[in-house]
Design a protein around this motif. Structure first.
Motif, mmCIF file in Angstrom:
data_model
loop_
_atom_site.group_PDB
_atom_site.id
_atom_site.type_symbol
_atom_site.label_atom_id
_atom_site.label_comp_id
_atom_site.label_asym_id
_atom_site.label_seq_id
_atom_site.Cartn_x
_atom_site.Cartn_y
_atom_site.Cartn_z
ATOM 1 N N THR A 146 0.833 -0.974 -0.086
ATOM 2 C CA THR A 146 -0.178 -0.224 -0.387
ATOM 3 C C THR A 146 0.360 1.544 -0.116
ATOM 4 N N VAL A 147 0.784 2.017 -0.499
ATOM 5 C CA VAL A 147 0.895 3.250 -0.266
ATOM 6 C C VAL A 147 0.030 4.467 -0.413
ATOM 7 N N SER A 148 0.379 5.590 0.406
ATOM 8 C CA SER A 148 -1.009 6.549 0.334
ATOM 9 C C SER A 148 -0.031 8.150 0.182
ATOM 10 N N ALA A 149 0.021 8.519 -0.494
ATOM 11 C CA ALA A 149 0.308 10.459 -0.895
ATOM 12 C C ALA A 149 -0.382 11.179 -1.052
ATOM 13 N N LEU A 181 5.516 9.105 -6.261
ATOM 14 C CA LEU A 181 5.967 8.598 -5.401
ATOM 15 C C LEU A 181 4.912 7.190 -5.273
ATOM 16 N N ALA A 182 3.399 7.101 -5.899
ATOM 17 C CA ALA A 182 2.944 5.562 -5.964
ATOM 18 C C ALA A 182 3.743 4.990 -6.610
ATOM 19 N N ASP A 212 -3.880 0.161 -9.170
ATOM 20 C CA ASP A 212 -3.755 -1.335 -8.710
ATOM 21 C C ASP A 212 -2.360 -1.124 -9.706
ATOM 22 N N HIS A 213 -1.082 -1.581 -8.921
ATOM 23 C CA HIS A 213 -0.135 -2.256 -9.883
ATOM 24 C C HIS A 213 0.430 -3.936 -10.189
ATOM 25 N N SER A 219 -2.100 1.716 -4.814
ATOM 26 C CA SER A 219 -1.656 3.725 -3.652
ATOM 27 C C SER A 219 -2.823 3.798 -4.181
ATOM 28 N N VAL A 220 -3.239 4.959 -2.878
ATOM 29 C CA VAL A 220 -4.371 5.939 -2.844
ATOM 30 C C VAL A 220 -3.519 6.527 -2.885
#
Ligand SMILES: NC(=O)c1ccc[n+]([C@@H]2O[C@H](COP(=O)([O-])OP(=O)(O)OC[C@H]3O[C@@H](n4cnc5c(N)ncnc54)[C@H](OP(=O)(O)O)[C@@H]3O)[C@@H](O)[C@H]2O)c1
Length: 325
Positions: A146-149, A181-182, A212-213, A219-220
């Motif tokens: 999970t990436v959140s930015a 970044l994501a 979706d990766h 990532s959000v």
């Protein structure tokens, strides 16, 4: 050491020159504006030797090795191609182009000419991101899930960011940071799901997107010009997460929280633009010295991947830039 010319003496150009002059051995030798008065004022304020009253004169200046393109987004492609065709290396402010196609065009022109073209995505070149990359590459966080930015900033309607003819809205000025970044941390994009809200009848004001990766990570990302938001980010994996406090895209601290174990802290004072914009200039100079057309830290593929994701998000939201792009 490269001799730099500044194309477009605005808000960011002033800070870029300040950072380069304060922290590097690079030399800013010339500035070009659409107005000779503005060029002369900018040159006088920053002790720059030469002021040109048009961009063509700047890119033709034989004493300039590399041109920093700091015009509004819509002018990046033209500025970069004109400089490359005049035989100059280029460092283009983010975004490199309005979309992935423009980014590929600039990259191809640089490759064909044997010249350097980089995107001044300053965050990527900050020392703290070098540390962060080593942590991610070590696999210490386990597989990233999970990436959140976030990047939101309130602007009044008289700012350039409210001008649709200059590709305004949050996406290119602010959203580019969380989306880049994501992709940097989460990897290749499999798909995007986005929703948006207007700022007014003719401009998008806010975007929230899930990326979706292909790795399985998600990532959000959120971005808005309607309010100041926390501007924090995190990268989470099976074995721990990294928290980047506000403003995460500036010089500053971050912490690693292992699932089992004590937190680790990267201690660094929070810095402003003048404390960090020069790292991309130094990277450009190293790339040129090594004979490379692109940065090893922020290569063309990363730039195109970010713009491709932004293209996909815009397609879902029906956001068009000038020229039907
Ligand atoms: N890295 C960062 O942190 C950061 C921060 C802010 C902005 N940026 C990027 O830097 C770029 C410039 O942003 P900025 O905030 O510095 O903009 P700005 O203050 O409006 O300056 C842009 C400059 O471009 C020139 N220009 C050329 N064509 C123009 C046009 N059609 N309309 C208006 N100006 C035009 C103007 O100079 P002359 O008319 O004198 O030639 C103007 O001074 C943007 O792409 C933005 O994304 C990056």
């Amino acid at each position: 050491m490269l001799r730099w010319g500044i194309l477009g003496p605005g808000w960011i150009a002033q800070r870029f020159v300040g950072a380069v002059q304060a922290h590097t051995g690079q030399q800013v030798v010339a500035v070009g504006s659409r107005s000779v008065d503005r060029a002369e004022r900018f040159a006088a304020g920053l002790a720059i030797g030469r002021a040109h009253g048009c961009y063509n004169a700047l890119v033709a200046d034989p004493d300039v090795d590399i041109v920093y393109i700091s015009t509004p987004h819509t002018e990046h492609l033209r500025g970069a191609l004109d400089a490359l065709h005049a035989g100059k290396h280029v460092l283009v402010e983010k975004p490199f182009g309005l979309n992935a196609t423009q980014a590929r065009e600039i990259a191809a022109a640089a490759n064909a000419a044997g010249l350097f073209a980089g995107e001044a995505m300053w965050t990527r070149f900050l020392p703290k991101f070098d540390v962060l990359k080593q942590i991610l590459d070590s696999g210490g966080l386990g597989p990233i899930t999970t990436v959140s930015a976030d990047h939101g900033e309130y602007f009044t309607t008289d700012h350039r960011i409210y001008d649709p003819t200059l590709a305004g809205g949050p996406m290119l000025d602010l959203g580019t940071y969380p989306i880049a970044l994501a992709i940097w941390a989460g990897g290749e994009v499999d798909g995007v799901s986005a929703t948006g809200r207007p700022a007014n009848d003719e401009l998008n004001g806010q975007i929230s997107a899930i990326i979706d990766h292909t790795s399985g990570a998600q990532s959000v990302v959120t971005t808005t010009i309607l309010s100041n938001t926390p501007v924090v980010a995190s990268i989470s994996g099976r074995d721990g997460f990294v928290h980047l406090p506000a403003p995460w895209y500036h010089p500053g601290p971050f912490s690693v929280f292992p699932r089992d174990g004590e937190p680790l802290h990267h201690v660094e004072p929070i810095g402003g633009h003048v404390d960090g914009l020069h790292f991309s200039a130094v990277d450009a100079a190293r790339s040129v010295a090594d004979g490379r057309s692109e940065s090893a830290v922020h290569p063309h593929a990363d730039i195109v991947a970010t713009l491709s994701a932004m293209d996909a998000i815009r397609a879902q939201l029906g956001i068009e830039f000038p020229g039907g792009l």
